[in-house]
Design an enzyme around this catalytic site. Sequence first.
Site, PDB file in Angstrom:
ATOM      1  N   ARG A  61       1.173   1.575  -6.478  1.00  0.00           N
ATOM      2  CA  ARG A  61       0.219   1.135  -5.453  1.00  0.00           C
ATOM      3  C   ARG A  61       1.035   0.614  -4.275  1.00  0.00           C
ATOM      4  O   ARG A  61       2.258   0.494  -4.365  1.00  0.00           O
ATOM      5  CB  ARG A  61      -0.816   0.118  -5.974  1.00  0.00           C
ATOM      6  CG  ARG A  61      -0.420  -0.789  -7.087  1.00  0.00           C
ATOM      7  CD  ARG A  61       0.612  -1.816  -6.737  1.00  0.00           C
ATOM      8  NE  ARG A  61       0.309  -2.505  -5.503  1.00  0.00           N
ATOM      9  CZ  ARG A  61       1.164  -3.139  -4.761  1.00  0.00           C
ATOM     10  NH1 ARG A  61       2.438  -3.171  -5.099  1.00  0.00           N
ATOM     11  NH2 ARG A  61       0.822  -3.741  -3.650  1.00  0.00           N
ATOM     12  N   ALA A  63       0.797   1.120   0.165  1.00  0.00           N
ATOM     13  CA  ALA A  63       0.660   2.324   0.992  1.00  0.00           C
ATOM     14  C   ALA A  63       1.907   3.220   1.022  1.00  0.00           C
ATOM     15  O   ALA A  63       1.817   4.419   0.712  1.00  0.00           O
ATOM     16  CB  ALA A  63       0.227   1.915   2.402  1.00  0.00           C
ATOM     17  N   ARG A 104      -6.989   7.932  -3.859  1.00  0.00           N
ATOM     18  CA  ARG A 104      -7.372   6.656  -3.230  1.00  0.00           C
ATOM     19  C   ARG A 104      -7.592   6.934  -1.742  1.00  0.00           C
ATOM     20  O   ARG A 104      -6.809   7.660  -1.130  1.00  0.00           O
ATOM     21  CB  ARG A 104      -6.284   5.578  -3.412  1.00  0.00           C
ATOM     22  CG  ARG A 104      -6.162   5.092  -4.857  1.00  0.00           C
ATOM     23  CD  ARG A 104      -5.280   3.863  -4.982  1.00  0.00           C
ATOM     24  NE  ARG A 104      -5.970   2.644  -4.588  1.00  0.00           N
ATOM     25  CZ  ARG A 104      -5.368   1.467  -4.434  1.00  0.00           C
ATOM     26  NH1 ARG A 104      -4.065   1.359  -4.618  1.00  0.00           N
ATOM     27  NH2 ARG A 104      -6.057   0.388  -4.091  1.00  0.00           N
ATOM     28  N   GLN A 211      -2.009  -8.835  -7.338  1.00  0.00           N
ATOM     29  CA  GLN A 211      -0.712  -8.297  -6.890  1.00  0.00           C
ATOM     30  C   GLN A 211       0.226  -9.419  -6.440  1.00  0.00           C
ATOM     31  O   GLN A 211       1.446  -9.291  -6.559  1.00  0.00           O
ATOM     32  CB  GLN A 211      -0.904  -7.313  -5.723  1.00  0.00           C
ATOM     33  CG  GLN A 211      -1.556  -5.998  -6.094  1.00  0.00           C
ATOM     34  CD  GLN A 211      -3.049  -6.025  -5.889  1.00  0.00           C
ATOM     35  OE1 GLN A 211      -3.682  -7.070  -6.006  1.00  0.00           O
ATOM     36  NE2 GLN A 211      -3.647  -4.892  -5.583  1.00  0.00           N
ATOM     37  N   ASP A 252      -2.435  -1.004   4.946  1.00  0.00           N
ATOM     38  CA  ASP A 252      -2.694   0.332   4.393  1.00  0.00           C
ATOM     39  C   ASP A 252      -3.026   1.337   5.471  1.00  0.00           C
ATOM     40  O   ASP A 252      -2.883   2.548   5.278  1.00  0.00           O
ATOM     41  CB  ASP A 252      -3.835   0.260   3.381  1.00  0.00           C
ATOM     42  CG  ASP A 252      -3.354  -0.477   2.154  1.00  0.00           C
ATOM     43  OD1 ASP A 252      -3.357  -1.723   2.175  1.00  0.00           O
ATOM     44  OD2 ASP A 252      -2.921   0.196   1.200  1.00  0.00           O
ATOM     45  N   ASN A 262      -6.011  -4.057   5.290  1.00  0.00           N
ATOM     46  CA  ASN A 262      -5.078  -4.498   4.239  1.00  0.00           C
ATOM     47  C   ASN A 262      -5.898  -5.059   3.085  1.00  0.00           C
ATOM     48  O   ASN A 262      -7.144  -5.117   3.148  1.00  0.00           O
ATOM     49  CB  ASN A 262      -4.075  -5.529   4.789  1.00  0.00           C
ATOM     50  CG  ASN A 262      -2.935  -5.777   3.822  1.00  0.00           C
ATOM     51  OD1 ASN A 262      -2.349  -4.837   3.284  1.00  0.00           O
ATOM     52  ND2 ASN A 262      -2.600  -7.030   3.560  1.00  0.00           N
TER      53      ASN A 262
HETATM   54  O1  MRU Z   1      -4.493  -1.931  -3.732  1.00  0.00           O
HETATM   55  P1  MRU Z   1      -3.043  -1.949  -3.392  1.00  0.00           P
HETATM   56  O2  MRU Z   1      -2.242  -2.807  -4.306  1.00  0.00           O
HETATM   57  O3  MRU Z   1      -2.480  -0.563  -3.248  1.00  0.00           O
HETATM   58  O4  MRU Z   1      -2.989  -2.623  -1.957  1.00  0.00           O
HETATM   59  C1  MRU Z   1      -1.740  -2.805  -1.351  1.00  0.00           C
HETATM   60  C2  MRU Z   1      -1.815  -3.527  -0.067  1.00  0.00           C
HETATM   61  O5  MRU Z   1      -2.851  -3.891   0.404  1.00  0.00           O
HETATM   62  C3  MRU Z   1      -0.516  -3.709   0.673  1.00  0.00           C
HETATM   63  O6  MRU Z   1      -0.522  -4.892   1.393  1.00  0.00           O
HETATM   64  C4  MRU Z   1      -0.318  -2.525   1.638  1.00  0.00           C
HETATM   65  O7  MRU Z   1      -0.451  -1.305   0.966  1.00  0.00           O
HETATM   66  C5  MRU Z   1       0.997  -2.568   2.299  1.00  0.00           C
HETATM   67  S1  MRU Z   1       2.311  -2.219   1.155  1.00  0.00           S
HETATM   68  C6  MRU Z   1       3.776  -2.194   1.993  1.00  0.00           C
END
Ligand code: MRU
Length: 361
Positions: A61, A63, A104, A211, A252, A262
């Site tokens: 996970r 981006a 996704r 996370q 994202d 985000n």
């Molecule tokens: O649902 P996730 O864990 O994929 O969400 C991740 C985020 O929101 C991060 O902050 C974003 O992808 C930036 S990662 C460098």
Amino acid sequence: MGKRSSRCASSRETEVKVETLRWANGQLEMVDQRILPAAFEYIAYDSASSVAEGIRSMVVRGAPAIGVAAAFGVALEALRLQGASETDFEKGMEAGLTVLAQSRPTAVNLFWGMERMRRVWAGMAGRDNRSIAQRLLTEAQEILAEDIRINRALGAHGAELLPDGARVLTHCNAGALATAGHGTALGVIRSAVEAGKRISVIADETRPFLQGARLTAWEMVQENIPVTLITDNMSGFMMSRGEVDAVVVGTDRVASNGDVANKIGTYMVAVLAQRHGIPFYVACPLSTIDRGIASGADIPIEERSADEVTGFRDCQWAAQGVMVRNPAFDVTPADLVTALITEKGVVHQPNRELIVNLFSD
Ligand code: MRU
């Protein structure tokens, strides 16, 4: 999905050694982020559909990491179909791209990675399947290596914004685990630490998938960067007491006007930061900027399963039958963003014009 391989997550490891994604034995291996920090295990992938499932189920996970995984998914599909006829190769590849695209919706890096692979494929028109597959694998490996270089570049730009001694709040995980390495928001923090600044981190727990608690805290503890974990509803209190000097988050997808999607809860943090006069920085590679959409209102927001809100893993705490919402991301309007930190430099008070300029030359 292939075999699991495991080892202990030793406290001496640094992010340089944590390869979130790696090519090994003719397969893509990805750290299973669902089980961190209790265990550190890789899962091996050998097709586009298995990679898509790894993305959907959050084995991988973040981006940029999703973009890299998708690129390998395309390469794996080509390798799998090497022996097929030209027509079956093409049909199989299109099916693989479709299943990846459905994994996704919010992180634009997924689509960026696939588009880049598609262009390489198109440039190989008329070549045999084997050569196409090898070329696609080389491209995926280049995307992975490039992501680390980009994160180091943006990290160096962002590090200059953080004063020595800064207490930096971050939300979700935008670290090595969310990228091919170094991280975006955590890349800024790592680069500042490497530059000799004394930085401490405040990690929002980041409900519902945790996370912040599971991944950001783990990454920082691994490297002895001081980190304090708080639940998401504590950041306003910390800010009001003068305990936060800056906020740095990842994203994202950034719209062409500078609106930023985000992890859910980011918008709340940005509003609080403005209220308290605290700079709110967003770190991202240019591949996260979607110039095809006018504003954040056009960003598709993923809704995830109710189970993530009603409990965690085997423990269910909410009443059976309750209605649940679980949007995985929110949108922070550009006017709350102090600066975008990219590999091409820092864009203060981002807007449409400044974002266009970022892509010129
Ligand atoms: O649902 P996730 O864990 O994929 O969400 C991740 C985020 O929101 C991060 O902050 C974003 O992808 C930036 S990662 C460098």
